[in-house]
Motif scaffolding. Sequence first.
Motif, PDB file in Angstrom:
ATOM      1  N   GLY A  21     -38.983   7.661 -19.284  1.00 51.37           N
ATOM      2  CA  GLY A  21     -40.093   7.485 -18.340  1.00 51.37           C
ATOM      3  C   GLY A  21     -41.377   8.094 -18.859  1.00 51.37           C
ATOM      4  N   SER A  24     -45.536   7.141 -17.839  1.00 49.61           N
ATOM      5  CA  SER A  24     -46.216   7.354 -16.554  1.00 49.61           C
ATOM      6  C   SER A  24     -46.106   8.812 -16.142  1.00 49.61           C
ATOM      7  N   GLY A  25     -46.889   9.196 -15.132  1.00 51.10           N
ATOM      8  CA  GLY A  25     -46.723  10.463 -14.422  1.00 51.10           C
ATOM      9  C   GLY A  25     -46.558  11.677 -15.303  1.00 51.10           C
ATOM     10  N   LEU A  72     -35.755   1.176 -22.675  1.00 56.28           N
ATOM     11  CA  LEU A  72     -34.623   1.813 -21.984  1.00 56.28           C
ATOM     12  C   LEU A  72     -34.732   1.535 -20.497  1.00 56.28           C
ATOM     13  N   ASP A  73     -33.732   0.842 -19.955  1.00 55.31           N
ATOM     14  CA  ASP A  73     -33.641   0.676 -18.504  1.00 55.31           C
ATOM     15  C   ASP A  73     -32.424   1.465 -18.040  1.00 55.31           C
ATOM     16  N   LEU A  74     -32.704   2.568 -17.355  1.00 52.90           N
ATOM     17  CA  LEU A  74     -31.616   3.458 -16.928  1.00 52.90           C
ATOM     18  C   LEU A  74     -30.776   2.857 -15.807  1.00 52.90           C
ATOM     19  N   GLY A  98     -37.473   8.714 -13.253  1.00 56.53           N
ATOM     20  CA  GLY A  98     -36.866   8.771 -11.932  1.00 56.53           C
ATOM     21  C   GLY A  98     -37.465   7.754 -10.981  1.00 56.53           C
ATOM     22  N   THR A 117     -29.883   5.407 -11.318  1.00 54.38           N
ATOM     23  CA  THR A 117     -30.958   5.571 -12.305  1.00 54.38           C
ATOM     24  C   THR A 117     -31.112   7.041 -12.703  1.00 54.38           C
ATOM     25  N   TYR A 171     -32.607  10.220  -2.435  1.00 56.63           N
ATOM     26  CA  TYR A 171     -33.342  10.852  -3.552  1.00 56.63           C
ATOM     27  C   TYR A 171     -32.820  12.273  -3.773  1.00 56.63           C
ATOM     28  N   PRO A 203     -40.870  19.994 -11.270  1.00 58.09           N
ATOM     29  CA  PRO A 203     -42.290  20.017 -11.657  1.00 58.09           C
ATOM     30  C   PRO A 203     -43.210  20.585 -10.593  1.00 58.09           C
ATOM     31  N   ILE A 210     -44.454   8.246  -8.099  1.00 55.54           N
ATOM     32  CA  ILE A 210     -43.250   8.425  -7.282  1.00 55.54           C
ATOM     33  C   ILE A 210     -43.592   8.946  -5.888  1.00 55.54           C
TER      34      ILE A 210
HETATM   35  N1  LIG Z   1     -44.089  13.838  -8.687  1.00 49.91           N
HETATM   36  C1  LIG Z   1     -43.438  14.783  -8.020  1.00 49.91           C
HETATM   37  O1  LIG Z   1     -43.965  15.389  -7.050  1.00 49.91           O
HETATM   38  C2  LIG Z   1     -42.056  15.181  -8.446  1.00 49.91           C
HETATM   39  C3  LIG Z   1     -41.464  16.295  -7.820  1.00 49.91           C
HETATM   40  C4  LIG Z   1     -40.188  16.669  -8.206  1.00 49.91           C
HETATM   41  C5  LIG Z   1     -39.546  15.955  -9.200  1.00 49.91           C
HETATM   42  N2  LIG Z   1     -40.134  14.869  -9.776  1.00 49.91           N
HETATM   43  C6  LIG Z   1     -39.410  14.154 -10.828  1.00 49.91           C
HETATM   44  O2  LIG Z   1     -40.254  14.003 -11.942  1.00 49.91           O
HETATM   45  C7  LIG Z   1     -39.762  12.912 -12.746  1.00 49.91           C
HETATM   46  C8  LIG Z   1     -40.928  12.061 -13.215  1.00 49.91           C
HETATM   47  O3  LIG Z   1     -41.472  11.377 -12.103  1.00 49.91           O
HETATM   48  P1  LIG Z   1     -43.035  11.222 -11.869  1.00 49.91           P
HETATM   49  O4  LIG Z   1     -43.393  12.115 -10.755  1.00 49.91           O
HETATM   50  O5  LIG Z   1     -43.750  11.354 -13.153  1.00 49.91           O
HETATM   51  O6  LIG Z   1     -43.095   9.734 -11.285  1.00 49.91           O
HETATM   52  P2  LIG Z   1     -43.576   8.344 -11.943  1.00 49.91           P
HETATM   53  O7  LIG Z   1     -45.004   8.414 -12.332  1.00 49.91           O
HETATM   54  O8  LIG Z   1     -43.168   7.317 -10.961  1.00 49.91           O
HETATM   55  O9  LIG Z   1     -42.712   8.235 -13.262  1.00 49.91           O
HETATM   56  C9  LIG Z   1     -41.360   7.843 -13.230  1.00 49.91           C
HETATM   57  C10 LIG Z   1     -41.019   7.228 -14.556  1.00 49.91           C
HETATM   58  O10 LIG Z   1     -39.636   6.838 -14.509  1.00 49.91           O
HETATM   59  C11 LIG Z   1     -39.566   5.510 -14.990  1.00 49.91           C
HETATM   60  N3  LIG Z   1     -38.412   4.787 -14.503  1.00 49.91           N
HETATM   61  C12 LIG Z   1     -38.104   4.465 -13.234  1.00 49.91           C
HETATM   62  N4  LIG Z   1     -36.988   3.731 -13.210  1.00 49.91           N
HETATM   63  C13 LIG Z   1     -36.577   3.571 -14.486  1.00 49.91           C
HETATM   64  C14 LIG Z   1     -35.515   2.890 -15.121  1.00 49.91           C
HETATM   65  N5  LIG Z   1     -34.626   2.164 -14.420  1.00 49.91           N
HETATM   66  N6  LIG Z   1     -35.399   2.962 -16.462  1.00 49.91           N
HETATM   67  C15 LIG Z   1     -36.299   3.649 -17.194  1.00 49.91           C
HETATM   68  N7  LIG Z   1     -37.347   4.287 -16.663  1.00 49.91           N
HETATM   69  C16 LIG Z   1     -37.499   4.239 -15.322  1.00 49.91           C
HETATM   70  C17 LIG Z   1     -40.858   4.859 -14.507  1.00 49.91           C
HETATM   71  O11 LIG Z   1     -41.086   3.645 -15.217  1.00 49.91           O
HETATM   72  P3  LIG Z   1     -42.026   2.483 -14.583  1.00 49.91           P
HETATM   73  O12 LIG Z   1     -43.438   2.895 -14.849  1.00 49.91           O
HETATM   74  O13 LIG Z   1     -41.610   1.263 -15.348  1.00 49.91           O
HETATM   75  O14 LIG Z   1     -41.714   2.417 -13.124  1.00 49.91           O
HETATM   76  C18 LIG Z   1     -41.842   5.960 -14.866  1.00 49.91           C
HETATM   77  O15 LIG Z   1     -42.138   5.947 -16.228  1.00 49.91           O
HETATM   78  C19 LIG Z   1     -38.747  12.176 -11.868  1.00 49.91           C
HETATM   79  O16 LIG Z   1     -37.451  12.506 -12.318  1.00 49.91           O
HETATM   80  C20 LIG Z   1     -38.992  12.739 -10.485  1.00 49.91           C
HETATM   81  O17 LIG Z   1     -37.842  12.700  -9.695  1.00 49.91           O
HETATM   82  C21 LIG Z   1     -41.389  14.470  -9.427  1.00 49.91           C
END
Ligand SMILES: NC(=O)c1ccc[n+]([C@@H]2O[C@H](COP(=O)([O-])OP(=O)(O)OC[C@H]3O[C@@H](n4cnc5c(N)ncnc54)[C@H](OP(=O)(O)O)[C@@H]3O)[C@@H](O)[C@H]2O)c1
Length: 289
Positions: A21, A24-25, A72-74, A98, A117, A171, A203, A210
């Motif tokens: 992932g 993004s993010g 990679l598609d998880l 995620g 995933t 989740y 984080p 997300i």
């Molecule tokens: N943001 C928060 O407040 C927060 C808090 C606690 C934990 N987290 C954790 O932080 C991690 C990163 O999330 P983020 O906040 O950066 O959100 P995000 O911007 O939505 O990034 C999530 C990433 O996961 C990828 N992804 C989703 N489904 C996938 C799949 N089937 N195969 C491969 N990649 C996939 C997405 O790809 P696409 O762009 O193609 O969708 C994106 O690159 C996650 O594990 C999340 O649970 C986030």
Amino acid sequence: MTTWTPDDMPRLDGRTAIVTGANSGIGLPTALELARHGARVIVAARSDAKGAEAVAAIRRAVPAARAEHARLDLADLASVRAFAEGVDEVDLLVNNAGVGMKARSLTKDGFELQFGTNHLGHFALTGLLLPKLLARPGARVVTVSSDAHARGRLDFDDLTLERGYGRMSAYGRSKLANLLFTLELQRRAERAQADLKSVATHPGATATNIVKVGPLKPLIALFLLSPETGALPSLYAATSPDIRGGEFVGPKLRLLTPSADARSEELAARLWDVSTELTGVRFERIAVR
Ligand SMILES: NC(=O)c1ccc[n+]([C@@H]2O[C@H](COP(=O)([O-])OP(=O)(O)OC[C@H]3O[C@@H](n4cnc5c(N)ncnc54)[C@H](OP(=O)(O)O)[C@@H]3O)[C@@H](O)[C@H]2O)c1
């Protein structure tokens, strides 16, 4: 500890990092800083276009970066296997990708989407890459969990959540599984005397895709961390010489205490067995408890 910044990261020349992932993010600044410090970075993304754009963004920020995209598609075990087969070497695996707060749906293999995933995809990926990780000294696996893990419950009789589905609880369950996996991997690595550390992170509430907050998003984003700040626990867990296997690193790099469920060795062992059965992936060398 709060004074730590990516400038404190050691050089990573000669090391290969995979960030899932990373398009993004939190994943993008994680990959970018690893590349800035000399690591070869594999941007693992399910979309070729988004993966290529992330590599371009990394190269714009760090012209000398060694970054490449691999698909990679998880949510598809065949894709996880194809990705793992294509990896030549890896020192550092950041299980970051995620999905969250989605309506109920299933992965290609019939698993509930968030559990499939966030947990099963990363479980399979880590197991398939384990021989390559163990071939390198000082390998690390960082798995991004969340404080939301404390709201998760694991009911092994209803893993597809047919009997009751809540976006947040599903989740939370996937993030609980991330932590149980991290701690069990660490215990197994220690028993096998493997040179591998398994570390979890939270984080903090971060402004990324997300976080679904509707039309108020720009306003709410003011109270959230930037993705660069949200990436700090992952970067610290992945590179600090001070980190110990089994630790759970949170915002401001504070060590967090996992919930009682997440610390349950019995639950972790059962989840490991179920995950092995569902994915068909056995962890060589550390398969036995
Ligand atoms: N943001 C928060 O407040 C927060 C808090 C606690 C934990 N987290 C954790 O932080 C991690 C990163 O999330 P983020 O906040 O950066 O959100 P995000 O911007 O939505 O990034 C999530 C990433 O996961 C990828 N992804 C989703 N489904 C996938 C799949 N089937 N195969 C491969 N990649 C996939 C997405 O790809 P696409 O762009 O193609 O969708 C994106 O690159 C996650 O594990 C999340 O649970 C986030």
